[in-house]
Design an enzyme around this catalytic site. Sequence first.
Site, PDB file in Angstrom:
ATOM      1  N   GLU A 120      42.620  48.895   9.419  1.00 30.16           N
ATOM      2  CA  GLU A 120      43.259  49.635   8.475  1.00 30.16           C
ATOM      3  C   GLU A 120      44.797  49.707   8.776  1.00 30.16           C
ATOM      4  OE1 GLU A 120      42.851  53.927   9.378  1.00 30.16           O
ATOM      5  OE2 GLU A 120      43.384  54.497   7.293  1.00 30.16           O
ATOM      6  N   LYS A 197      42.209  54.722  -0.280  1.00 23.53           N
ATOM      7  CA  LYS A 197      41.447  55.613   0.441  1.00 23.53           C
ATOM      8  C   LYS A 197      41.098  57.095  -0.310  1.00 23.53           C
ATOM      9  CE  LYS A 197      41.962  57.268   5.332  1.00 23.53           C
ATOM     10  NZ  LYS A 197      42.715  56.968   6.426  1.00 23.53           N
ATOM     11  N   CYS A 234      38.363  53.955   6.597  1.00 20.16           N
ATOM     12  CA  CYS A 234      38.655  54.957   7.651  1.00 20.16           C
ATOM     13  C   CYS A 234      37.827  56.245   7.346  1.00 20.16           C
ATOM     14  CB  CYS A 234      40.041  55.078   8.057  1.00 20.16           C
ATOM     15  SG  CYS A 234      40.020  55.810   9.828  1.00 20.16           S
TER      16      CYS A 234
END
Lengths: 391, 391
Positions: A120, A197, A234
């Site tokens: 990331e 995300k 993540c």
Amino acid sequence: MTEFDLKNLNECLEEYLPTDKLKEVKRILYGLDEDQILDLPDDATDIAHKHGFEIKGYRFKAREEQIRKPRLVRVGAIQNSIVLPTTASIEDQRVAIWNKVKTMIKAAAAAGCNIVCTQEAWTMPFAFCTREKFPWCEFAEEAENGPTTKMLADLAKTYNMVIIHSILERDIEHGETIWNTAVVISNNGKYLGKHRKNHIPRVGDFNESTYYMEGDTFHPVFETEFGKIAINICYGRHHPQNWMMFGLNGAEIVFNPSATIGRLSEPLWGIEARNAAIANSYFTVPINRVGTETFPNEYTSGDGGKAHKEFGPFYGSSYVAAPDGSRTPSLSRDKDGLLVTELDLNLCRQIKDFWGFRMTQRLPLYAESFKKASEPDFKPQIIKESLKPNN
Amino acid sequence: MTEFDLKNLNECLEEYLPTDKLKEVKRILYGLDEDQILDLPDDATDIAHKHGFEIKGYRFKAREEQIRKPRLVRVGAIQNSIVLPTTASIEDQRVAIWNKVKTMIKAAAAAGCNIVCTQEAWTMPFAFCTREKFPWCEFAEEAENGPTTKMLADLAKTYNMVIIHSILERDIEHGETIWNTAVVISNNGKYLGKHRKNHIPRVGDFNESTYYMEGDTFHPVFETEFGKIAINICYGRHHPQNWMMFGLNGAEIVFNPSATIGRLSEPLWGIEARNAAIANSYFTVPINRVGTETFPNEYTSGDGGKAHKEFGPFYGSSYVAAPDGSRTPSLSRDKDGLLVTELDLNLCRQIKDFWGFRMTQRLPLYAESFKKASEPDFKPQIIKESLKPNN
């Protein structure tokens, strides 16, 4: 002994357990038979040795089918530390990381990788702990036309390799907003698309909600020459329903570029992406950075502790999990590394047929139940001692 | 070495790893500090030693709060083999298992347990591998008024203990249908309610869909004197959305009475219930039976292998997972056992506040996405090389 004296869980088990016990322990812990080592070409291992990063190879086989041929894909996962101090110029920091990772991508190409994924926010230190906007926001760049995508597009074409990279995105066309975004570049060197995300943390030093909001790109699956892939960035790893939607859209491999630290999440690390592989009958590739990052100004962690400048250590430990619940051992906890894994994507459908989780998942029930549970007047289904259910 | 020479993974690690390494390996594998052993009273351990079953105690602490007092609850998980051959009469088989487990419940009471849960279909061998309806269907009994519930209700009252037990249910009032059902008895010895298994397997020897259908009781949470509890029966463990609904209804502890065998699911066993504890900020208690069961008539496993009479071995390994991702070591893989765990239920809300998974879960998005994904004209969100997304 400090926690980082243990560099690698698997190597520790291999050092101390007798052979027969080790085999059974590995079967229970990893679901893995020992012949799943993938031999890597010298070209690849030479680059790794010369440049001082770890390289490991594993393979997941599938049953031979009558109608479909095996669909073998080699996937490369890259974990790395930053290179220059965080006080160096933005441009210098980025180029130094570029140069390190370009070498790792070269090794991945030499190892026959078809798809490579970074960690990331790979072009920068994970500066979101600071809550400072400057200079860190200057790391943001356009998904399609930013310098990093352009640089990687050349490599993707040269190596005939799909490259997924996870960056801080600047959306020029929508108010110059910032996002946490994964970009997919096809093996022709073309920008294929992006995913933002979906779930943003507000925990420990992960003050990411100071910088960007929850993604607005839903759950895209990218149909590449080497299989259908998706990216769960993540913290989205903690949300099973996020993983599930990538599966419902047909993903066969879901990458999970991450940045996460020891005491916070390490006992969870081996669980969540692996559970997702099981529940959704696809492969998962969780990738975490390594190293400790030091920032110019003190910040606090919201835990009553002293102000400090260090963030980390990030514990690496990148691995691959398969739809049958087996997984590779992890890369090192503290070293740069390239994990090369050969997957037979036919395993996804085979496991769907075997376990039947898709068939038995009762999606309409949960669509309705989730809808009810998100309404303001939701009454949980509670049964009390009075014996009168309230639903 | 056969797979059952390794009786207990944790004891194997303790035997071979040096102390300092062991501590770190345990932290990574279990997220557990070593002081989490719960000392059990002699009354309890004496019963266990006398009757030849394993007994273990662990505790999960929570942060001290200013407003709420600690909410300590002791939970007992019972794993056991059957007693008589499957050729004995139904009544004799059931009573023999009753007698064994009554002793284990007595030990649980002596250990201060407030809530006890059995394994799946605990009054019988797991005969669903045979696909024979007779005599096995005769094990079915009414949830509220069946002999096993009545027997346990007396114990629940005597010991001031909530008892959850998982049985084959006969619903007399709805066409005498059979269900796979968990019954909750309050600590006053009253029938509190039931939950029917939501997801039914069709895999390996688990021919359960021959006997009963998917449950129609949604996701009830039982509000008891000792906390809000729910039951996710066996194969429902593989479905994250099933776990999630119990959480949305407010569960603080979710029991997972199971019956599952080695090669099929053992590498998954440590992952799924633990992932559920993490994702939903509650405790989970997966319980599995032990032993190999032999049936009078041959059956096949749908794997091309020879017809045979044995089912198993079931690998036990019951454990408890906490909302912070830590977990107890497992009970034995082959012995009857009682796992006593003291939980501070305050940890659930503390972890919700810390990690924020409920706050960040975007339920309306998934309600809508699941709805779309279950419609006949659903088009997955796929991005192809043409660069034209089709959604």
